[in-house]
Design a protein around this motif. Structure first.
Motif, PDB file in Angstrom:
ATOM      1  N   ALA A 243      -7.268  -7.555 -11.040  1.00 50.94           N
ATOM      2  CA  ALA A 243      -6.450  -6.596 -10.293  1.00 50.94           C
ATOM      3  C   ALA A 243      -6.156  -7.134  -8.898  1.00 50.94           C
ATOM      4  CB  ALA A 243      -7.167  -5.252 -10.189  1.00 50.94           C
ATOM      5  N   ARG A 244      -5.041  -6.698  -8.357  1.00 53.31           N
ATOM      6  CA  ARG A 244      -4.649  -7.069  -6.991  1.00 53.31           C
ATOM      7  C   ARG A 244      -4.853  -5.852  -6.102  1.00 53.31           C
ATOM      8  NH1 ARG A 244       0.622  -6.957  -4.572  1.00 53.31           N
ATOM      9  NH2 ARG A 244       1.431  -6.388  -6.635  1.00 53.31           N
ATOM     10  N   LEU A 245      -5.692  -6.007  -5.080  1.00 56.50           N
ATOM     11  CA  LEU A 245      -5.975  -4.895  -4.173  1.00 56.50           C
ATOM     12  C   LEU A 245      -4.806  -4.725  -3.203  1.00 56.50           C
ATOM     13  CD1 LEU A 245      -9.759  -5.462  -3.410  1.00 56.50           C
ATOM     14  CD2 LEU A 245      -8.746  -3.577  -4.689  1.00 56.50           C
ATOM     15  N   LEU A 246      -4.162  -3.576  -3.265  1.00 52.24           N
ATOM     16  CA  LEU A 246      -3.073  -3.255  -2.343  1.00 52.24           C
ATOM     17  C   LEU A 246      -3.604  -2.590  -1.083  1.00 52.24           C
ATOM     18  CD1 LEU A 246      -0.553  -1.781  -4.949  1.00 52.24           C
ATOM     19  CD2 LEU A 246      -0.724  -4.143  -4.134  1.00 52.24           C
ATOM     20  N   VAL A 247      -4.627  -1.761  -1.245  1.00 56.18           N
ATOM     21  CA  VAL A 247      -5.320  -1.125  -0.125  1.00 56.18           C
ATOM     22  C   VAL A 247      -6.809  -1.246  -0.408  1.00 56.18           C
ATOM     23  CG1 VAL A 247      -5.757   1.037   1.103  1.00 56.18           C
ATOM     24  CG2 VAL A 247      -3.449   0.524   0.307  1.00 56.18           C
ATOM     25  N   ASP A 248      -7.545  -1.740   0.560  1.00 60.43           N
ATOM     26  CA  ASP A 248      -8.992  -1.868   0.387  1.00 60.43           C
ATOM     27  C   ASP A 248      -9.678  -1.360   1.648  1.00 60.43           C
ATOM     28  OD1 ASP A 248     -11.476  -2.452  -0.575  1.00 60.43           O
ATOM     29  OD2 ASP A 248     -11.323  -4.633  -0.354  1.00 60.43           O
TER      30      ASP A 248
END
Length: 370
Positions: A243-248
């Motif tokens: 998965a690609r973290l857009l907001v972390d």
């Protein structure tokens, strides 16, 4: 914060469109009304009175009735005006004497709904992006529609994480009731989501990893496990899912460890903190805007109102504070800790309090509480 784009549009029967979002403007397929109609029970009249009255016209298929000057016909509400009619005398404004109709008011004609009074054929009635409510269904039917073109509702699976959660009964030693499952389910539906499952996942990395990988939902929403504790497995599970973290994490209290991720197959995951009020902050900040976007809804406008009293803030981060409206402005509620819901249950909105707080009389942005 929004991600993705609106889900594809499709034409559905009116009965199936409730809760979806219009994918194209709703236009009238007919004039409304489609013909001149009587707005009241009474008499359709032609020319000046008094009138010779005879016959009756009811709502339904139009009869071949024509009126000559000086004549009248009894008419029901909603019935089509006969050819030649110049007005309607409502029943309480007319008097019959030996077949002659006399008006007790001098202005017949005010109780006619002329053709096209509400709209003309081809006129846009509602813009794309409008949620289909019962009133929208009624308007669409009146305007001649049997089907509506709407965006598909995003499917959601809610995964409630934690070994300590009970779904019924009283809390016990080390155990607490799941408050977020009952709270989030209707909230997600209010944002246009179709909830396909709500499951509790134990504190087990493999179980969480597989649940994320195999979920058929457009959006997976999780509660808990977003931080870096000994059983917070969400980040490792997302890494294995590529998965690609857009907001972390965000500079918001409560709720700063919330996250938003894009999965390789186009699905999204919203990770909400486990504390109830912190999860609510993540829901209004990430989950609901994402669902609005996927549903094809415009992002709701946020209101700005006056603070009736000082609204306390966090030294460095934005704070979301449950508030109520008073005659002097908005005021904060007690019981606003990250693990509390008592203040939220009384709240009319969430105030977006800038770092350091907002003084009484200052302006503060409000987020709606679904």
């Amino acid at each position: 914060m929004a991600a993705g784009r609106a889900l594809p549009a499709r034409a559905v029967d009116l009965a199936a469109a409730l809760g979806h979002t219009l994918a194209e403007p709703l236009a009238a397929l007919t004039d409304l009304p489609a013909f001149d109609t009587s707005a009241m029970d009474g008499w359709a009249v032609a020319g000046p009175g008094p009138w010779q009255a005879a016959g009756r016209v009811l709502a339904g298929p139009a009869a071949a009735v024509a009126l000559a000057d000086g004549t009248a016909v009894e008419i029901a509400t909603g019935a089509q005006l006969p050819a030649g009619a110049t007005g309607v005398v409502r029943r309480e404004h007319g008097r019959l004497e030996r077949g002659r109709l006399y008006a007790t008011t001098p202005a017949p004609g005010q109780d006619v709904r002329p053709r096209g009074q509400e709209c003309r054929r081809g006129e846009e009635l509602l813009p794309a992006g409008r949620v289909v409510t019962p009133a929208v269904l009624g308007l669409a039917a009146a305007a001649g529609h049997d089907r509506l073109t709407v965006h598909r509702r995003p499917t959601v699976e809610l995964l409630v994480l934690g070994d300590e959660l009970l779904d019924s009964g009283l809390p016990g030693p080390g155990l607490v009731r799941d408050a977020l499952g009952p709270l989030l389910t209707p909230w997600l539906a209010s944002a246009g989501a179709e909830l396909i499952a709500r499951r509790q996942i134990r504190d087990d990395f493999a179980l969480l990893r597989d649940a994320v990988r195999r979920s058929p939902a457009d959006v997976v929403v999780t509660t808990g496990g977003t931080a870096a504790g000994p059983v917070d497995f969400l980040h490792p599970a997302l890494a294995q899912a590529r998965a690609r973290l857009l907001v972390d994490g965000v500079a918001v209290r409560p709720g700063h460890p919330m996250l938003l991720a894009a999965l390789p197959d186009g699905r999204h995951l919203v990770g909400l903190p486990g504390n109830p009020l912190a999860a609510v902050a993540g829901a209004v900040t990430l989950a609901l805007p994402l669902l609005d976007t996927l549903s094809g809804r415009p992002v709701p406008a946020h209101r700005v109102e006056r603070a009736a009293v000082d609204l306390p803030g966090h030294p460095r981060d934005t704070r979301l504070l449950p508030v109520v409206r008073t005659d002097e402005g908005v005021a904060a509620l007690a019981f606003d800790g990250p693990a509390m819901l008592r203040g939220l249950a009384l709240a009319e909105a969430l105030a977006v309090v800038v770092p350091g707080g907002v003084a009484a009389g200052g302006r503060v942005e409000l987020l709606p509480v679904p």
